[in-house]
Design a protein around this motif. Structure first.
Motif, PDB file in Angstrom:
ATOM      1  N   ARG A 101      32.229  57.505  22.036  1.00 14.11           N
ATOM      2  CA  ARG A 101      32.115  57.019  21.038  1.00 14.11           C
ATOM      3  C   ARG A 101      32.028  58.439  20.092  1.00 14.11           C
ATOM      4  O   ARG A 101      32.631  58.624  18.941  1.00 14.11           O
ATOM      5  CB  ARG A 101      30.987  56.179  20.410  1.00 14.11           C
ATOM      6  N   LEU A 102      31.089  59.403  20.354  1.00 14.24           N
ATOM      7  CA  LEU A 102      31.121  60.511  19.742  1.00 14.24           C
ATOM      8  C   LEU A 102      32.393  61.423  19.435  1.00 14.24           C
ATOM      9  O   LEU A 102      32.681  61.774  18.430  1.00 14.24           O
ATOM     10  CB  LEU A 102      30.026  61.329  20.344  1.00 14.24           C
ATOM     11  N   ILE A 130      37.698  60.755  31.762  1.00 15.68           N
ATOM     12  CA  ILE A 130      36.110  60.928  31.742  1.00 15.68           C
ATOM     13  C   ILE A 130      35.615  59.333  31.342  1.00 15.68           C
ATOM     14  O   ILE A 130      34.594  59.069  32.183  1.00 15.68           O
ATOM     15  CB  ILE A 130      35.634  61.745  30.815  1.00 15.68           C
ATOM     16  N   ASP A 131      36.080  58.702  30.521  1.00 17.13           N
ATOM     17  CA  ASP A 131      35.519  57.429  30.097  1.00 17.13           C
ATOM     18  C   ASP A 131      35.948  56.629  31.226  1.00 17.13           C
ATOM     19  O   ASP A 131      34.915  55.737  31.552  1.00 17.13           O
ATOM     20  CB  ASP A 131      36.154  57.072  28.871  1.00 17.13           C
ATOM     21  N   SER A 132      36.925  56.731  32.059  1.00 17.93           N
ATOM     22  CA  SER A 132      37.270  55.843  32.951  1.00 17.93           C
ATOM     23  C   SER A 132      36.376  55.753  34.087  1.00 17.93           C
ATOM     24  O   SER A 132      35.791  55.176  34.802  1.00 17.93           O
ATOM     25  CB  SER A 132      38.607  55.980  33.390  1.00 17.93           C
ATOM     26  N   ARG A 133      36.010  57.346  34.414  1.00 15.54           N
ATOM     27  CA  ARG A 133      34.993  57.586  35.321  1.00 15.54           C
ATOM     28  C   ARG A 133      33.643  57.012  35.048  1.00 15.54           C
ATOM     29  O   ARG A 133      32.905  56.656  35.998  1.00 15.54           O
ATOM     30  CB  ARG A 133      35.000  59.026  35.719  1.00 15.54           C
ATOM     31  N   ALA A 154      43.602  62.240  26.179  1.00 13.33           N
ATOM     32  CA  ALA A 154      43.865  62.004  27.674  1.00 13.33           C
ATOM     33  C   ALA A 154      42.801  62.321  28.559  1.00 13.33           C
ATOM     34  O   ALA A 154      42.069  61.683  29.451  1.00 13.33           O
ATOM     35  CB  ALA A 154      44.995  62.788  28.059  1.00 13.33           C
ATOM     36  N   ALA A 155      42.131  63.699  28.259  1.00  7.16           N
ATOM     37  CA  ALA A 155      40.803  64.105  28.812  1.00  7.16           C
ATOM     38  C   ALA A 155      39.551  63.157  28.849  1.00  7.16           C
ATOM     39  O   ALA A 155      38.897  62.794  29.758  1.00  7.16           O
ATOM     40  CB  ALA A 155      40.572  65.503  28.659  1.00  7.16           C
ATOM     41  N   ALA A 185      34.296  66.982  36.812  1.00  4.15           N
ATOM     42  CA  ALA A 185      33.025  66.743  37.194  1.00  4.15           C
ATOM     43  C   ALA A 185      31.828  67.051  36.064  1.00  4.15           C
ATOM     44  O   ALA A 185      30.908  66.404  35.641  1.00  4.15           O
ATOM     45  CB  ALA A 185      32.254  67.033  38.561  1.00  4.15           C
ATOM     46  N   THR A 186      31.979  68.367  35.626  1.00  9.26           N
ATOM     47  CA  THR A 186      31.333  69.085  34.605  1.00  9.26           C
ATOM     48  C   THR A 186      31.344  68.183  33.082  1.00  9.26           C
ATOM     49  O   THR A 186      30.391  67.902  32.641  1.00  9.26           O
ATOM     50  CB  THR A 186      31.662  70.564  34.441  1.00  9.26           C
ATOM     51  N   ALA A 187      32.731  67.664  33.039  1.00  9.46           N
ATOM     52  CA  ALA A 187      32.757  67.081  31.739  1.00  9.46           C
ATOM     53  C   ALA A 187      32.079  65.841  31.862  1.00  9.46           C
ATOM     54  O   ALA A 187      31.452  65.256  31.079  1.00  9.46           O
ATOM     55  CB  ALA A 187      33.991  66.763  31.195  1.00  9.46           C
ATOM     56  N   PHE A 188      32.235  65.096  33.045  1.00  7.01           N
ATOM     57  CA  PHE A 188      31.573  63.903  33.149  1.00  7.01           C
ATOM     58  C   PHE A 188      30.021  63.991  33.319  1.00  7.01           C
ATOM     59  O   PHE A 188      29.510  63.163  32.485  1.00  7.01           O
ATOM     60  CB  PHE A 188      32.126  63.068  34.674  1.00  7.01           C
ATOM     61  N   LEU A 189      29.404  65.026  33.896  1.00  7.84           N
ATOM     62  CA  LEU A 189      27.989  64.980  33.838  1.00  7.84           C
ATOM     63  C   LEU A 189      27.620  65.363  32.603  1.00  7.84           C
ATOM     64  O   LEU A 189      26.358  65.012  32.212  1.00  7.84           O
ATOM     65  CB  LEU A 189      27.479  65.983  35.042  1.00  7.84           C
ATOM     66  N   LEU A 190      28.173  66.063  31.609  1.00  8.60           N
ATOM     67  CA  LEU A 190      27.590  66.430  30.277  1.00  8.60           C
ATOM     68  C   LEU A 190      27.721  64.971  29.294  1.00  8.60           C
ATOM     69  O   LEU A 190      26.659  64.712  28.866  1.00  8.60           O
ATOM     70  CB  LEU A 190      28.451  67.449  29.669  1.00  8.60           C
ATOM     71  N   ALA A 191      28.812  64.408  29.737  1.00  8.76           N
ATOM     72  CA  ALA A 191      29.044  63.006  29.062  1.00  8.76           C
ATOM     73  C   ALA A 191      27.676  61.977  29.375  1.00  8.76           C
ATOM     74  O   ALA A 191      27.048  61.497  28.651  1.00  8.76           O
ATOM     75  CB  ALA A 191      30.372  62.351  29.089  1.00  8.76           C
TER      76      ALA A 191
END
Length: 178
Positions: free
Chosen positions: A166-167, A22-25, A17-18, A145-151
């Motif tokens: 994918r990772l 993040i993928d959607s963003r 779900a997380a 935002a942190t998870a998004f920026l790292l991705a």
């Protein structure tokens, strides 16, 4: 030496779900849209409302697991070039979070930097954070935002806009097979 903040002591949470959030963003940013599609926002709002308190906590733990997994990958990638992941990732992350004052309260930035440093040194970000008390509402956007920026950072390093997603999906698939 074992630490009570080692990842094996932490709940993984709802990583799927997380990752979906993040993928959607990521996809909305890469599609060039500056505004969230109202239909997409409504679907996400319905999804998050359907989670309930336990589900929301599971997604929160899942986001921390994503941060840990992203930082593990980044640490390994930086070590291949004899570079320190903390030195190269944290300053950029903090600078970017500081550029978003409407979404990211300044008082949340040190916590997000701490989460990333904890993950970068092999500690569980959610266990590290929980030693300071319960999560606050003001930390939810910064966490996302942190998870998004790292991705996004991983995607740029790999020169592939879907690499981070994918990772994680490959890691999840591997874990299910075991």
């Amino acid at each position: 030496m074992s630490s009570p903040y080692d990842p094996e002591h932490a709940p993984a949470g709802d990583v799927g779900a997380a990752l979906l959030l993040i993928d959607s963003r990521l996809k909305s940013i890469h599609s060039g849209r500056t505004e969230t599609d109202p239909e997409e926002k409504e679907l996400m709002d319905q999804f998050t409302a359907s989670l309930g308190p336990k589900g929301a906590n599971d997604v929160l733990d899942g986001a921390c697991t994503l941060i840990f997994m992203f930082m593990t990958w980044l640490r390994k990638a930086h070590e291949e070039h004899e570079k320190d992941v903390i030195e190269y990732v944290v300053p950029t992350l903090v600078a970017t979070l500081r550029m978003m004052p409407r979404s990211i309260p300044p008082e949340a930035i040190p916590t997000m930097a701490g989460l990333v440093i904890a993950a970068g040194t092999g500690l569980s970000p959610n266990l590290w954070r929980k030693q300071y008390g319960q999560w606050t509402k003001a930390e939810m956007n910064p966490l996302e935002a942190t998870a998004f920026l790292l991705a996004e950072h991983i995607n740029r390093i790999a020169d592939d806009p879907d690499f981070a997603t994918r990772l994680i999906t490959e890691a999840l698939s591997q874990a299910e097979e075991e």
